[in-house]
Write a protein that holds these residues in place. Sequence first.
Motif, mmCIF file in Angstrom:
data_model
loop_
_atom_site.group_PDB
_atom_site.id
_atom_site.type_symbol
_atom_site.label_atom_id
_atom_site.label_comp_id
_atom_site.label_asym_id
_atom_site.label_seq_id
_atom_site.Cartn_x
_atom_site.Cartn_y
_atom_site.Cartn_z
ATOM 1 N N ARG A 102 20.779 87.911 -47.708
ATOM 2 C CA ARG A 102 21.924 87.533 -48.550
ATOM 3 C C ARG A 102 22.357 86.097 -48.264
ATOM 4 N NH1 ARG A 102 24.677 90.658 -51.894
ATOM 5 N NH2 ARG A 102 23.994 92.653 -51.014
ATOM 6 N N ILE A 103 22.321 85.710 -46.989
ATOM 7 C CA ILE A 103 22.660 84.325 -46.639
ATOM 8 C C ILE A 103 21.643 83.365 -47.243
ATOM 9 C CG2 ILE A 103 22.920 82.685 -44.740
ATOM 10 C CD1 ILE A 103 23.872 85.063 -43.014
ATOM 11 N N ALA A 104 20.364 83.735 -47.181
ATOM 12 C CA ALA A 104 19.314 82.880 -47.745
ATOM 13 C C ALA A 104 19.529 82.670 -49.240
ATOM 14 C CB ALA A 104 17.940 83.501 -47.491
ATOM 15 N N LEU A 105 19.932 83.725 -49.935
ATOM 16 C CA LEU A 105 20.151 83.614 -51.377
ATOM 17 C C LEU A 105 21.273 82.631 -51.689
ATOM 18 C CD1 LEU A 105 19.435 84.527 -54.225
ATOM 19 C CD2 LEU A 105 20.996 86.473 -53.924
ATOM 20 N N GLU A 106 22.286 82.579 -50.830
ATOM 21 C CA GLU A 106 23.387 81.628 -51.030
ATOM 22 C C GLU A 106 22.901 80.181 -50.954
ATOM 23 O OE1 GLU A 106 26.282 82.617 -48.113
ATOM 24 O OE2 GLU A 106 26.805 84.559 -49.004
ATOM 25 N N PHE A 107 21.811 79.948 -50.223
ATOM 26 C CA PHE A 107 21.236 78.604 -50.111
ATOM 27 C C PHE A 107 20.251 78.310 -51.244
ATOM 28 C CE2 PHE A 107 22.625 79.171 -45.707
ATOM 29 C CZ PHE A 107 23.180 77.934 -45.438
ATOM 30 N N CYS A 108 20.074 79.265 -52.139
ATOM 31 C CA CYS A 108 19.109 79.099 -53.244
ATOM 32 C C CYS A 108 19.822 79.294 -54.578
ATOM 33 C CB CYS A 108 17.965 80.100 -53.107
ATOM 34 S SG CYS A 108 16.980 79.932 -51.608
ATOM 35 N N PRO A 109 20.619 78.334 -55.004
ATOM 36 C CA PRO A 109 21.345 78.473 -56.277
ATOM 37 C C PRO A 109 20.402 78.369 -57.472
ATOM 38 C CG PRO A 109 21.595 76.259 -55.405
ATOM 39 C CD PRO A 109 20.848 77.041 -54.357
ATOM 40 N N GLN A 110 20.966 78.526 -58.661
ATOM 41 C CA GLN A 110 20.171 78.390 -59.875
ATOM 42 C C GLN A 110 19.383 77.084 -59.840
ATOM 43 O OE1 GLN A 110 19.601 80.490 -62.261
ATOM 44 N NE2 GLN A 110 21.091 82.076 -61.720
ATOM 45 N N GLY A 111 18.103 77.172 -60.149
ATOM 46 C CA GLY A 111 17.257 75.993 -60.156
ATOM 47 C C GLY A 111 16.514 75.752 -58.865
ATOM 48 N N HIS A 112 16.905 76.441 -57.795
ATOM 49 C CA HIS A 112 16.212 76.266 -56.512
ATOM 50 C C HIS A 112 14.832 76.932 -56.594
ATOM 51 C CE1 HIS A 112 15.276 76.530 -52.230
ATOM 52 N NE2 HIS A 112 16.279 75.696 -51.994
ATOM 53 N N PRO A 113 13.779 76.266 -56.085
ATOM 54 C CA PRO A 113 12.426 76.830 -56.219
ATOM 55 C C PRO A 113 12.223 78.158 -55.494
ATOM 56 C CG PRO A 113 12.432 74.898 -54.766
ATOM 57 C CD PRO A 113 13.767 74.943 -55.436
ATOM 58 N N ASP A 114 13.065 78.457 -54.509
ATOM 59 C CA ASP A 114 12.918 79.711 -53.759
ATOM 60 C C ASP A 114 13.878 80.808 -54.207
ATOM 61 O OD1 ASP A 114 10.895 78.677 -52.147
ATOM 62 O OD2 ASP A 114 12.299 77.877 -50.676
ATOM 63 N N ARG A 115 14.591 80.570 -55.310
ATOM 64 C CA ARG A 115 15.594 81.560 -55.721
ATOM 65 C C ARG A 115 14.947 82.907 -56.076
ATOM 66 N NH1 ARG A 115 20.800 82.254 -56.820
ATOM 67 N NH2 ARG A 115 21.411 83.698 -58.476
ATOM 68 N N ALA A 116 13.864 82.880 -56.836
ATOM 69 C CA ALA A 116 13.225 84.138 -57.222
ATOM 70 C C ALA A 116 12.747 84.900 -55.987
ATOM 71 C CB ALA A 116 12.053 83.876 -58.158
ATOM 72 N N HIS A 117 12.195 84.179 -55.031
ATOM 73 C CA HIS A 117 11.726 84.800 -53.785
ATOM 74 C C HIS A 117 12.889 85.453 -53.037
ATOM 75 C CE1 HIS A 117 9.230 85.370 -50.237
ATOM 76 N NE2 HIS A 117 10.129 84.743 -49.507
ATOM 77 N N SER A 118 14.012 84.750 -52.946
ATOM 78 C CA SER A 118 15.178 85.299 -52.243
ATOM 79 C C SER A 118 15.760 86.492 -52.987
ATOM 80 C CB SER A 118 16.244 84.205 -52.073
ATOM 81 O OG SER A 118 15.828 83.233 -51.140
ATOM 82 N N LEU A 119 15.806 86.419 -54.300
ATOM 83 C CA LEU A 119 16.293 87.538 -55.100
ATOM 84 C C LEU A 119 15.430 88.779 -54.874
ATOM 85 C CD1 LEU A 119 17.000 85.657 -58.446
ATOM 86 C CD2 LEU A 119 18.725 86.922 -57.155
#
Length: 316
Positions: A102-119
């Motif tokens: 959950r913390i990692a997802l906070e560092f991956c906002p919309q447009g971040h290349p790792d957002r899908a991975h964190s989600l």
Amino acid sequence: MSELDEQITLCRNELQLHPEGHSNRANSLYILARLLCDRFDQRGEITDIDEAIALGYSALELRPQGHPNRASSLNNIAHCLYSRFNQLGRLSDLEEAHILGRIALEFCPQGHPDRAHSLGNLASFLNSRFNQLGRLPDLVEAIFLQRSALELRPQGHPDRAHSLSNLASFLNSRFNQFGRLPDLEDAVFLQRSALELRPQGHPDRAHSLSNLASFLNSRFNQLGRLPDLEDAVFLQRSALELRPQGHPDRAHSLSNLASFLSCRFNQLGRLPDLEDAVSLEHSALELRPQGHPDRAHSLDNLASLLNSRSNQLGRL
């Protein structure tokens, strides 16, 4: 020595060249942790995953708030903890993976290349926690997060099949909770789509074959369409062929195929289906020794199958 072993050795040597204070030390720690986690996933040696987690935390300490690679380190540790949870069943590992994810997802906002991975990671952690504790909000959030990950993985994305397959499994879990047929229909569609992206030779093809077979069998149980049952038998046989002796999921495919053949026997009365089912469940039981969590399941299934065969032969 395998290629992975060689990579680990080289990375250890590189880490020795990057002592405390070296600008590349965090990256060396991170890479070695990932390689050890990969080897654990292949071989299941606990020492590998314990070391991977320790190294991952060491890398994280060198990537403080604001560091561009902090989210990658958080995701890496979370994945390692999740792997250890799947091996040992320690709920504390799953809870820690959930927090870090959950913390990692906070560092991956919309447009971040790792957002899908964190989600996708967080969705998997929540689904596993639902399976452990039965908290429905975890499953609801897991479905939402995995749908969001799928939207970020369009046609051609290398991880699209992974999101399709996971979302299918989560929806099937919700179907099992509430019996809503649209969830099962969606699960079948999504898993079939994942299978199309996993051709012969793909490492996850057996997983999609087996899951799709189970979903189709569930739909047969709901609607009574014999083609669904026939497809389930065919797909599970195909999955079994990809899970030879020594494969960790072989017993699962053996037992499921036995169940599907037993179901077809009950529909059509073909004695060879029942004989095959008995043989397959016997084979599954041999792979589930004393202490195995699914041994009781195979024992119950085999007892039922043998009783059916006794009743059938008594009529002949």
